[in-house]
Scaffold this active site. Sequence first.
Site, PDB file in Angstrom:
ATOM      1  N   TYR A 137       0.851  -1.213   0.000  1.00  0.00           N
ATOM      2  CA  TYR A 137       0.000   0.000   0.000  1.00  0.00           C
ATOM      3  C   TYR A 137       0.872   1.243   0.000  1.00  0.00           C
ATOM      4  O   TYR A 137       0.638   2.187  -0.754  1.00  0.00           O
ATOM      5  CB  TYR A 137      -0.865  -0.059   1.253  1.00  0.00           C
ATOM      6  CG  TYR A 137      -1.729   1.123   1.577  1.00  0.00           C
ATOM      7  CD1 TYR A 137      -1.289   2.096   2.484  1.00  0.00           C
ATOM      8  CD2 TYR A 137      -2.996   1.257   1.029  1.00  0.00           C
ATOM      9  CE1 TYR A 137      -2.099   3.160   2.825  1.00  0.00           C
ATOM     10  CE2 TYR A 137      -3.822   2.327   1.376  1.00  0.00           C
ATOM     11  CZ  TYR A 137      -3.358   3.271   2.279  1.00  0.00           C
ATOM     12  OH  TYR A 137      -4.167   4.335   2.622  1.00  0.00           O
ATOM     13  N   HIS A 180      -9.923  -0.898  10.051  1.00  0.00           N
ATOM     14  CA  HIS A 180      -8.940  -0.227  10.891  1.00  0.00           C
ATOM     15  C   HIS A 180      -9.309  -0.445  12.352  1.00  0.00           C
ATOM     16  O   HIS A 180     -10.356  -1.013  12.675  1.00  0.00           O
ATOM     17  CB  HIS A 180      -8.904   1.264  10.558  1.00  0.00           C
ATOM     18  CG  HIS A 180      -8.347   1.549   9.197  1.00  0.00           C
ATOM     19  ND1 HIS A 180      -9.139   1.757   8.093  1.00  0.00           N
ATOM     20  CD2 HIS A 180      -7.068   1.600   8.755  1.00  0.00           C
ATOM     21  CE1 HIS A 180      -8.373   1.962   7.039  1.00  0.00           C
ATOM     22  NE2 HIS A 180      -7.128   1.870   7.405  1.00  0.00           N
TER      23      HIS A 180
HETATM   24  P1  NAP Z   1     -13.176   3.000   2.192  1.00  0.00           P
HETATM   25  O1  NAP Z   1     -14.180   3.409   3.177  1.00  0.00           O
HETATM   26  O2  NAP Z   1     -12.686   1.606   2.154  1.00  0.00           O
HETATM   27  O3  NAP Z   1     -13.708   3.416   0.726  1.00  0.00           O
HETATM   28  C1  NAP Z   1     -12.946   3.038  -0.402  1.00  0.00           C
HETATM   29  C2  NAP Z   1     -13.622   3.643  -1.601  1.00  0.00           C
HETATM   30  O4  NAP Z   1     -12.898   3.282  -2.769  1.00  0.00           O
HETATM   31  C3  NAP Z   1     -15.060   3.135  -1.779  1.00  0.00           C
HETATM   32  O5  NAP Z   1     -15.871   4.168  -2.264  1.00  0.00           O
HETATM   33  C4  NAP Z   1     -14.884   2.041  -2.817  1.00  0.00           C
HETATM   34  O6  NAP Z   1     -16.043   1.818  -3.601  1.00  0.00           O
HETATM   35  C5  NAP Z   1     -13.790   2.654  -3.669  1.00  0.00           C
HETATM   36  N1  NAP Z   1     -13.086   1.634  -4.443  1.00  0.00           N
HETATM   37  C6  NAP Z   1     -12.314   0.617  -3.964  1.00  0.00           C
HETATM   38  N2  NAP Z   1     -11.861  -0.118  -4.986  1.00  0.00           N
HETATM   39  C7  NAP Z   1     -12.367   0.423  -6.136  1.00  0.00           C
HETATM   40  C8  NAP Z   1     -12.281   0.104  -7.519  1.00  0.00           C
HETATM   41  N3  NAP Z   1     -11.559  -0.938  -7.946  1.00  0.00           N
HETATM   42  N4  NAP Z   1     -12.932   0.877  -8.396  1.00  0.00           N
HETATM   43  C9  NAP Z   1     -13.663   1.942  -7.993  1.00  0.00           C
HETATM   44  N5  NAP Z   1     -13.785   2.325  -6.696  1.00  0.00           N
HETATM   45  C10 NAP Z   1     -13.148   1.549  -5.787  1.00  0.00           C
HETATM   46  O7  NAP Z   1     -11.850   3.895   2.320  1.00  0.00           O
HETATM   47  P2  NAP Z   1     -11.604   5.297   3.039  1.00  0.00           P
HETATM   48  O8  NAP Z   1     -11.148   5.035   4.420  1.00  0.00           O
HETATM   49  O9  NAP Z   1     -12.761   6.206   2.776  1.00  0.00           O
HETATM   50  O10 NAP Z   1     -10.327   5.813   2.218  1.00  0.00           O
HETATM   51  C11 NAP Z   1     -10.459   6.826   1.250  1.00  0.00           C
HETATM   52  C12 NAP Z   1      -9.047   7.288   0.928  1.00  0.00           C
HETATM   53  O11 NAP Z   1      -8.417   7.772   2.129  1.00  0.00           O
HETATM   54  C13 NAP Z   1      -8.152   6.168   0.406  1.00  0.00           C
HETATM   55  O12 NAP Z   1      -7.357   6.661  -0.664  1.00  0.00           O
HETATM   56  C14 NAP Z   1      -7.279   5.810   1.604  1.00  0.00           C
HETATM   57  O13 NAP Z   1      -6.029   5.287   1.177  1.00  0.00           O
HETATM   58  C15 NAP Z   1      -7.142   7.139   2.278  1.00  0.00           C
HETATM   59  N6  NAP Z   1      -6.806   7.094   3.713  1.00  0.00           N
HETATM   60  C16 NAP Z   1      -7.640   6.446   4.586  1.00  0.00           C
HETATM   61  C17 NAP Z   1      -7.301   6.415   5.953  1.00  0.00           C
HETATM   62  C18 NAP Z   1      -8.180   5.719   6.970  1.00  0.00           C
HETATM   63  O14 NAP Z   1      -7.766   5.639   8.139  1.00  0.00           O
HETATM   64  N7  NAP Z   1      -9.349   5.252   6.607  1.00  0.00           N
HETATM   65  C19 NAP Z   1      -6.131   7.051   6.406  1.00  0.00           C
HETATM   66  C20 NAP Z   1      -5.326   7.716   5.476  1.00  0.00           C
HETATM   67  C21 NAP Z   1      -5.673   7.732   4.129  1.00  0.00           C
HETATM   68  P3  NAP Z   1     -17.134   0.692  -3.131  1.00  0.00           P
HETATM   69  O15 NAP Z   1     -17.629   1.177  -1.812  1.00  0.00           O
HETATM   70  O16 NAP Z   1     -18.156   0.696  -4.195  1.00  0.00           O
HETATM   71  O17 NAP Z   1     -16.367  -0.593  -3.007  1.00  0.00           O
HETATM   72  O1  GFB Z   2      -5.953   1.098  12.216  1.00  0.00           O
HETATM   73  P1  GFB Z   2      -4.951   0.010  12.277  1.00  0.00           P
HETATM   74  O2  GFB Z   2      -5.372  -1.363  11.870  1.00  0.00           O
HETATM   75  O3  GFB Z   2      -3.733   0.339  11.357  1.00  0.00           O
HETATM   76  O4  GFB Z   2      -4.404  -0.028  13.794  1.00  0.00           O
HETATM   77  P2  GFB Z   2      -2.377   1.130  11.557  1.00  0.00           P
HETATM   78  C1  GFB Z   2      -3.610  -1.121  14.182  1.00  0.00           C
HETATM   79  C2  GFB Z   2      -3.277  -1.000  15.666  1.00  0.00           C
HETATM   80  O5  GFB Z   2      -4.484  -1.134  16.466  1.00  0.00           O
HETATM   81  C3  GFB Z   2      -2.361  -2.138  16.065  1.00  0.00           C
HETATM   82  C4  GFB Z   2      -4.413  -2.348  17.242  1.00  0.00           C
HETATM   83  O6  GFB Z   2      -1.574  -1.732  17.156  1.00  0.00           O
HETATM   84  C5  GFB Z   2      -3.372  -3.199  16.499  1.00  0.00           C
HETATM   85  O7  GFB Z   2      -2.792  -4.163  17.390  1.00  0.00           O
HETATM   86  N1  GFB Z   2      -5.754  -2.951  17.281  1.00  0.00           N
HETATM   87  C6  GFB Z   2      -6.423  -3.265  18.420  1.00  0.00           C
HETATM   88  C7  GFB Z   2      -6.510  -3.257  16.225  1.00  0.00           C
HETATM   89  N2  GFB Z   2      -7.621  -3.812  18.126  1.00  0.00           N
HETATM   90  C8  GFB Z   2      -7.699  -3.803  16.739  1.00  0.00           C
HETATM   91  C9  GFB Z   2      -8.706  -4.206  15.822  1.00  0.00           C
HETATM   92  O8  GFB Z   2      -9.791  -4.715  16.179  1.00  0.00           O
HETATM   93  N3  GFB Z   2      -8.450  -4.019  14.487  1.00  0.00           N
HETATM   94  C10 GFB Z   2      -7.282  -3.471  14.042  1.00  0.00           C
HETATM   95  N4  GFB Z   2      -7.096  -3.273  12.694  1.00  0.00           N
HETATM   96  N5  GFB Z   2      -6.277  -3.087  14.892  1.00  0.00           N
HETATM   97  C11 GFB Z   2      -2.684   1.287   8.982  1.00  0.00           C
HETATM   98  C12 GFB Z   2      -1.993   0.864   7.706  1.00  0.00           C
HETATM   99  O9  GFB Z   2      -1.795   1.122  10.061  1.00  0.00           O
HETATM  100  O10 GFB Z   2      -3.028   2.667   8.933  1.00  0.00           O
HETATM  101  C13 GFB Z   2      -2.895   1.115   6.530  1.00  0.00           C
HETATM  102  O11 GFB Z   2      -1.653  -0.508   7.771  1.00  0.00           O
HETATM  103  C14 GFB Z   2      -3.593   2.451   6.585  1.00  0.00           C
HETATM  104  O12 GFB Z   2      -2.117   1.006   5.351  1.00  0.00           O
HETATM  105  C15 GFB Z   2      -4.016   2.871   7.966  1.00  0.00           C
HETATM  106  O13 GFB Z   2      -2.813   3.456   6.038  1.00  0.00           O
HETATM  107  C16 GFB Z   2      -4.415   4.338   8.006  1.00  0.00           C
HETATM  108  O14 GFB Z   2      -2.617   2.528  11.964  1.00  0.00           O
HETATM  109  O15 GFB Z   2      -1.438   0.315  12.367  1.00  0.00           O
END
Ligand code: NAP
Ligand code: GFB
Length: 323
Positions: A137, A180
């Site tokens: 990623y 997450h």
């Molecule tokens: P999300 O809830 O998983 O939503 C992902 C979105 O991408 C959905 O609308 C999904 O559409 C669409 N998508 C996935 N695969 C696709 C494909 N092949 N073609 C067209 N659309 C596709 O993710 P999010 O958390 O909102 O993330 C949005 C952005 O923020 C991403 O670029 C992610 O890397 C970034 N980001 C997220 C976090 C976080 O903590 N969540 C942190 C930092 C950056 P469907 O729903 O129709 O599948």
């Molecule tokens: O949000 P998370 O999965 O991703 O958080 P990162 C992971 C941390 O939360 C680890 C603890 O320390 C896990 O041990 N944790 C505790 C849990 N309970 C849970 C649970 O139920 N689910 C999960 N997932 N974790 C991600 C990247 O790192 O950050 C991705 O791997 C993405 O690429 C995302 O960018 C924003 O913050 O560790």
Amino acid sequence: MSKTVLVTGGTGLVGKAIETVIARENPTDEKWIFVGSKEANLTDLQSTRAMFERYCPTHVIHLAAMVGGLFHNMNNNLDFLRKNIQINDNVLALSHEFKVRKVVSCLSTCIFPDKTPYPIDETMIHNGPPHESNFGYSHAKRLIDIMNRAYHQQHGDMFTSVIPCNVFGPHDNFTPGVSHVIPGMIHRLHEIIYLKDPEKPQEEKVFPVYGTGKPLRQFIFSIDLAKLFIWVLRNYESVDPIILSVDEAAEVTIAHVAKSLANAFKFKGKLEFDTSKADGQYKKTASNDKLRKLLPEFQFTDFDSAIEDSVQWYIDNYEKARK
Ligand code: NAP
Ligand code: GFB
């Protein structure tokens, strides 16, 4: 001049937050289109082109990606790498072909080098390998920055990106094993309280928190990120990425997150740390100085009240939540 803003990934956590903020603002000189994978599979060039032909956007907020938490990344690094490279290359190539005036893509603070001085800032993205848990990623996301610079250098395109810290809020993905940390714990706590052993007194129930609980994270409420994203689209005119994160001082431990969630659910049982599960990166403390200099007055939502809002949303929308 009026805008047609196409939001890829518009059906996800961040996309729905932007839709919520735009619906409240109801801008007259901007048309906003929010699309998910049903509209077009963005890993496929033809399907992506058909979408651009349909909407002819002047601006693009590019959120679409294969997204997941630590455990999903650890088990699927190749898929995260390939799918996200395909999506990003298609969206940027067609944005160029359709003369999109500006594209704002989305990186993440988890893509920075694992061995790094703190706090991390925007200049450090490529200064060393990312954490091994999500190298697929991370490299796909880093390539967005590289492609933005190449499009700008060769064609003068205004393709830029933002770097959010961890995001949470309504419409998150609560699917176990994929999600997450915050939606993962919301799903598990809800199941323990309401679905498993309903006759067992809560005081006797145990909420397992994965890992040691010691890792540190900065969390931004999705509505706050949405407001910042919209500001960047309208006002930020640089190819260089900008970190969109809460302050360094707002960093919390995973253990604090678990306690805050237990309080929001009014859970009366015990928390236990399952140290057989990975911790992932210990910290990825990012500086939001660049943002603060541009938007000194911006107010972030208090973490614990945002947690309460997210828990309430899940309880109220349990049937339709992604789980
Ligand atoms: P999300 O809830 O998983 O939503 C992902 C979105 O991408 C959905 O609308 C999904 O559409 C669409 N998508 C996935 N695969 C696709 C494909 N092949 N073609 C067209 N659309 C596709 O993710 P999010 O958390 O909102 O993330 C949005 C952005 O923020 C991403 O670029 C992610 O890397 C970034 N980001 C997220 C976090 C976080 O903590 N969540 C942190 C930092 C950056 P469907 O729903 O129709 O599948
Ligand atoms: O949000 P998370 O999965 O991703 O958080 P990162 C992971 C941390 O939360 C680890 C603890 O320390 C896990 O041990 N944790 C505790 C849990 N309970 C849970 C649970 O139920 N689910 C999960 N997932 N974790 C991600 C990247 O790192 O950050 C991705 O791997 C993405 O690429 C995302 O960018 C924003 O913050 O560790």
